[in-house]
Write a protein that holds these residues in place. Structure first.
Motif, short mmCIF file in Angstrom:
data_model
loop_
_atom_site.label_atom_id
_atom_site.label_comp_id
_atom_site.label_asym_id
_atom_site.label_seq_id
_atom_site.Cartn_x
_atom_site.Cartn_y
_atom_site.Cartn_z
N GLN A 195 -50.42 57.02 -48.72
CA GLN A 195 -49.27 56.21 -48.99
C GLN A 195 -47.94 57.07 -48.52
OE1 GLN A 195 -48.63 55.42 -53.21
NE2 GLN A 195 -49.59 53.46 -52.85
N GLN A 196 -48.20 58.44 -48.29
CA GLN A 196 -47.24 59.27 -47.70
C GLN A 196 -47.49 59.65 -46.18
OE1 GLN A 196 -44.66 59.86 -49.87
NE2 GLN A 196 -45.89 58.89 -51.25
N PHE A 217 -40.45 53.19 -49.46
CA PHE A 217 -41.06 54.44 -50.31
C PHE A 217 -41.04 54.09 -51.85
CE2 PHE A 217 -38.81 55.79 -46.18
CZ PHE A 217 -40.00 55.96 -45.60
N GLY A 250 -49.27 57.77 -57.29
CA GLY A 250 -48.18 57.34 -56.52
C GLY A 250 -47.50 56.30 -57.05
N SER A 272 -50.50 53.96 -40.91
CA SER A 272 -50.14 55.41 -41.27
C SER A 272 -49.97 56.02 -39.74
CB SER A 272 -51.17 55.71 -42.06
OG SER A 272 -52.75 55.79 -41.18
#
Length: 635
Positions: free
Chosen positions: A403-404, A143, A115, A623
């Motif tokens: 991270q997503q 992002f 990433g 998250s």
């Protein structure tokens, strides 16, 4: 835009470049040292250098002065050549820059997780083509990753300089042919226009003011005007001493008292720019001029270009590999390594290529074309690989996938006020009975609440605005924050169907625990309660000193995932003393509390993963897994 956004010492002329009259000045090399050392120490987190980023502005002034002196003299003598000018620029810039970009591509391909790797070849392409300021201007937001994973971020200043030097020599040539008497006036007018734009846009949060030439050109023009001679010579020694002293004080105050919260650039950039200009113009023959000509300072000034090229990648890769900011022994080691790398690059790369006897003009053009071509090919090849996930086992990739793990509604429902869009209603197909009002910390919490609401055939409205806590009267860098907050409050007042208001923000960021801020929050809560609406305060989310998915991926690589721990609960509570002191009073008034600290830090150390899933998608935003855990734990 600051944050860790890095500054740099641009390629401000040859190391022994003459000034406008053709005489080498040791004091200017010393001034380079006073520019690059604060930059280095600022990026290394050394105390006392919170405004060290102003070094780039000092370099711009030096560059404008030295290069304009050379161009103007050659234009006036009738033998200026664009080919020779760019030959000098390529000799100065490309060899050391190409080597650094090549090393960065290699190090990132070896070290970076998928990433994080994807952005490096893109920035390498931009840096190679002197367009990195344009790339980093567009590559902003949640992002794109932070400055701490962008080892070529510092090349933005080189791009600004080279874009400036595409047009500036042509401007001077045209003025010499058509209006020589107007040369100084035209340059001064353009400088004034650039400064005016910078001041008008100084609260801009998009990065335009920070990265782009129109708002930075005046700093180069400040040096150019000195070289063109409109500022009179100062005959009185005492006055030169005073002006040089004021210039040094202006720079020192900016370095010592500016910080990441300072609105910059804009009117605040006048201090380092005018300070540098004062030293260039008045320092010769003064005590401060002799100080700037001191051997060690001159030595650092000579290597300043290479030092700036290498220091930032060394810091970024070290912090990446350790998941910790520089401190203690690592801090000193990287400062020393940067000085060593800068010295070696100057001695074995810069100096040989600047020698026209060793590298003829034709060779330097061929080298530049070949180096740029090779770097573009390597960057494109790495870009095709994507994040190159095959380098890592599936367990590592699973952690990085965190991270997503942000809300699927983040792109469409966050910052609606700034985009002039209609706020989102999330949950069931029913009239909303609640609103979450907050900054970016509220996005995933809204999503978690919407899942709960949907199961109960309810819905709620999301009103979240980046870096804008839900506090009436709060003055953010972006002046639109106050309007966004007022609009949210007006919407609550206008809709009697909204019976519950959730308030969420990055309360633990270190800035919001000021008693004056907490007082404004107290009054905001009182104003909502006066409308007879229930208030639910979502307390501080414990910020971590590292990117959580990356940290978990690194621990997984070394088989140490079981040792994953976050900050101490006491650390979070210490950062929110004034806020937490009011919790009991607010509860007595009927305010409900959802406490992420209680949910994430039940045993003293805060959790950063649960059931193999990261609870944050970066260092401080929960998250979706983390948000759902916090909401469920407080039910």
């Amino acid at each position: 835009m600051h944050g860790r956004a890095p500054t740099s010492g641009p390629a401000d002329g040859a190391a022994n470049a003459p000034h406008a009259a053709g005489r080498y000045r040791r004091d200017i090399d010393g001034l380079r040292a006073l520019a690059i050392l604060p930059v280095l120490l600022f990026h290394a987190h050394a105390p006392g250098f919170s405004g060290g980023y102003v070094g780039v502005d000092i370099f711009f002034v030096i560059s404008g002065y030295l290069i304009t002196g050379i161009i103007a003299r050659e234009v006036d003598d009738g033998h200026f050549s664009l080919a020779q000018f760019y030959e000098r620029r390529f000799r100065r810039i490309m060899p050391a820059l190409a080597l650094m970009i090549l090393a960065v591509l290699g190090a990132a391909a070896w070290l970076y997780l998928p990433g994080d790797l994807e952005g490096v070849p893109r920035s390498a392409l931009a840096a190679t083509l002197f367009a990195s300021n344009l790339w980093f201007f567009t590559d902003t937001g949640y992002f794109s990753g932070g400055a701490d994973v962008k080892p070529l971020l510092h090349t933005w200043s080189l791009a600004v300089e080279e874009q400036y030097y595409i047009g500036f020599p042509i401007l001077l040539m045209l003025l010499a042919r058509t209006a020589p008497r107007w040369r100084t006036g035209v340059v001064a007018a353009i400088a004034a226009g650039s400064l005016a734009i910078a001041i008008v846009m100084q609260r801009d949060t998009s990065g335009f003011t920070f990265y782009l030439l129109p708002t930075r050109a005046w700093e180069l023009f400040a040096g150019a005007l000195l070289a063109l001679g409109p500022v009179p010579v100062i005959p009185a020694r005492w006055l030169r001493e005073a002006i040089a002293g004021c210039g040094l004080i202006a720079i020192a105050l900016a370095v010592g008292f500016y910080d990441r919260t300072t609105i910059f650039p804009g009117i605040t950039a006048l201090a380092p720019v005018l300070g540098a200009a004062a030293l260039i113009h008045a320092a010769p023959g003064t005590r401060i001029g002799r100080l700037l000509g001191w051997g060690p300072l001159v030595g650092v000034g000579l290597i300043s270009y290479s030092l700036y090229l290498w220091h930032w990648p060394l810091i970024v890769f070290t912090e990446y590999a350790t998941d910790l900011p520089l401190a203690g022994g690592r801090q000193m080691a990287i400062i020393g390594a940067s000085l060593l790398a800068g010295t070696l690059s100057w001695r074995f790369v810069e100096r040989p290529f600047r020698d026209s006897r060793r590298v003829p003009g034709r060779a330097i053009f061929l080298f530049t074309c070949a180096a740029m071509g090779l770097l573009c090919i390597l960057a494109l090849a790495l870009l095709v690989k994507g994040g190159w996930p095959s380098r890592f086992p599936p367990k590592v990739l699973a952690q990085m996938a965190g991270q997503q793990d942000f809300a699927p509604t983040r792109k469409s429902c966050h910052d609606t006020f700034m985009r002039h869009a209609t706020p989102c209603v999330l949950g069931a197909a029913a009239a909303p009975d609640a609103m979450l009002w907050g900054d970016s910390h509220g996005v995933e919490l809204t999503y978690a609440l919407s899942l709960e609401a949907k199961a109960q055939n309810r819905s709620l409205i999301e009103r979240t605005t980046s870096s804008c806590p839900p506090v009436l009267g709060y003055q953010a860098k972006d002046a639109r924050c106050a309007a966004a907050n007022q609009a949210a409050f007006d919407a609550i007042r206008a809709d009697p169907g909204i019976s519950r208001v959730y308030l969420a923000a990055f309360w633990a960021n270190g800035d919001f625990d000021d008693p004056a801020f907490v007082g404004k929050l107290d009054r905001t809560i009182a104003a909502i309660r006066a409308l007879e609406r229930q208030v639910v305060l979502i307390g501080p989310v414990p910020p971590q000193p590292f990117d959580v998915p990356r940290r978990l991926a690194h621990l997984t690589q070394t088989g140490q995932l079981g040792e994953a721990r976050g900050v101490d609960r006491a650390h979070v509570e210490a950062r929110t003393v004034h806020l937490r002191a009011l919790f009991i009073r607010w509860k007595a008034r009927g305010v409900s509390l959802i406490d992420p600290v209680a949910a994430l830090c039940p045993t003293g150390r805060c959790a950063i993963e649960r059931d193999g899933k990261p609870l944050y998608f970066d260092s401080h935003h929960l998250s979706t897994a983390g948000a759902r855990l916090v909401i469920a734990a407080n039910r």
